[in-house]
Enzyme design. Sequence first.
Site: not given
Lengths: 182, 426
Positions: A141-143, B296, B300
């Site tokens: 998902c986000h590494g 989003y 991130r």
Amino acid sequence: MAETTTHVAEPTRRDFLYIATGAAAAIGGATLVWPFVQSLAPDAATVAAGAPVEVDLAPIAEGQIVKVFWRGKLIFIRHRTPDEIKAAADVNVASLRDPQPDSARVKDGKAQWLVVYGNCTHLGCVPLGNSGEYNGWFCPCHGSVFDTSGRVRGGPAPINLPIPPYAFASDTKVIIGQEATA
Amino acid sequence: MSQHPTTYVPKSAFGRWFESRLPVAGLVHSSFVAFPVPRNLTYFWTFGAILAFMLVAQIVTGVFLAMYYTPNADLAFQSVEHIMRDVNYGWLIRYLHANGASMFFIAVYIHIFRNFYYGSYKAPREVLYILGVIIFILMMATAFMGYVLPWGQMSFWGATVITNLFSAIPLVGETIVSYLWGGYSVGNPTLNRFFSLHYLLPFMIAGVVALHIWALHVPGQNNPTGIPIKSGKDAVPFTPYATIKDIFAVVVFLIFFAYWVFYIPNYLGHADNYIPANPAVTPAHIVPEWYFLPFYAILRAIPDKLGGVIAMFAAIVIWVFMPWLDTSKVRSTAYRPLYKQFFWVFVGVCLVLGWLGSRPAEGWYVIASQICTVYYFAHFLIVLPVLGFVERPLPLPNSILESVMGVQKGGAGMPAGANAEPQSKG
């Protein structure tokens, strides 16, 4: 003018009644909120379904990662190879984001068994096993990157994959959700 | 609305009898018939009406879907397929509702950026504007919970990721998350409460919309020049001018809406959501619905869990302070040559952030997200305050009429606006 004292209103019985009524309404209202908020918490059936679960380790081959559920949460049971154990132990602990030696993440004498929660500590995705830079886990998902001890080594995850409470009932059986009584 | 005392006179005896008991016809008349509307409004000012229509459309389609849907973790996915295959026209109602959410957001983003461009958020419309921000936040919450209800893979993992945002709160985070879930993970209790709230929130939105419209009717509408109505010649009555224009805009918007519903109904969705929720497998890429993508990307961009969550929420909350961060006395960007350039750069940055939000979080995508995030906040915290002092705005027209008709020459010949419509005596 000079001889008249400034009149300070004495609190009356009516003032007292206003304050008492207001206080009763405020406390009553706040009290009534409590059961509604509490109803949002995990209910009795959910808590009861969260009883410890037994897992048979015998069929888990070396190098294999098995997924089990406890309290609806995913748990990885990883049968680590000697190489993976060595890789996890040979790390400069001080260099880690969430410093923990590998020995603190497994039970004494059971270094081949790693039991960790299976949801990334960033936002809860399921990391992929045997992948990533350290061949531990990699979260798509986000590494986030985890090593063979489930410790975070890169990406946005703030802490290591947590260890659920568990105990060995025998060499080939663990009880997840129950701490060792010894 | 109280600013414009009604001149409404009921024609029938029953009308007079009713009006003296409940003056609702007079309220409608003063708000939506006689209400003065700037004569220079463009089609960008029709999106309020389009949004009001979309809210009603979402509530109507949603009420029908709720008749056929089962909010239970074991049955929800099947019941959605039941709607698609068995319920008469269920496919249509569901596609209208699912695509309607996207249409709602397209319209609201145009509405918001129109407000940014023409400075509608500035005094005396700050409260009107902040109510709009609240509506937008409620819309996001509603849309997120609605997307969870089909209980597919994206539903489940979207719910997991978004509820886990709250675990970033120090000390009480984990407790808050378990109260959101009603368990130790996203499960049946979570689905039940999301369904209940998804049904409730649209009515809360409707309530805030009523306040939003009320607040609009105190100062009246802004317009492309940003200068207020100064005389009756600057305005036309709401009915028929704005009414017909709004209806026409809604019809055109419905054609656009229908294209999505009938030709590409799943284009804006994710194929993964046609796989039943599976807590043991995460989809390869968890991507939120397109309307959340810029936020989003900001989440991130920050390589820290709590920091990312704070930045994401701050990206919306900062809107609330815009009336005070923008120091320019001039409302409309049409008269702000420097700000006009910064405005379009900002629009570009928001679009790039949206695109970056749909990419995997790796390599240069992360760096680009970080650059765009910094610029996003700099727009509010640096560009808006500083530009008000250094920019030299273009001369403003003396009136809305002048901006439309040009400066009227000559002295005694024809008074300015004498050829205007007789209705526009305001």
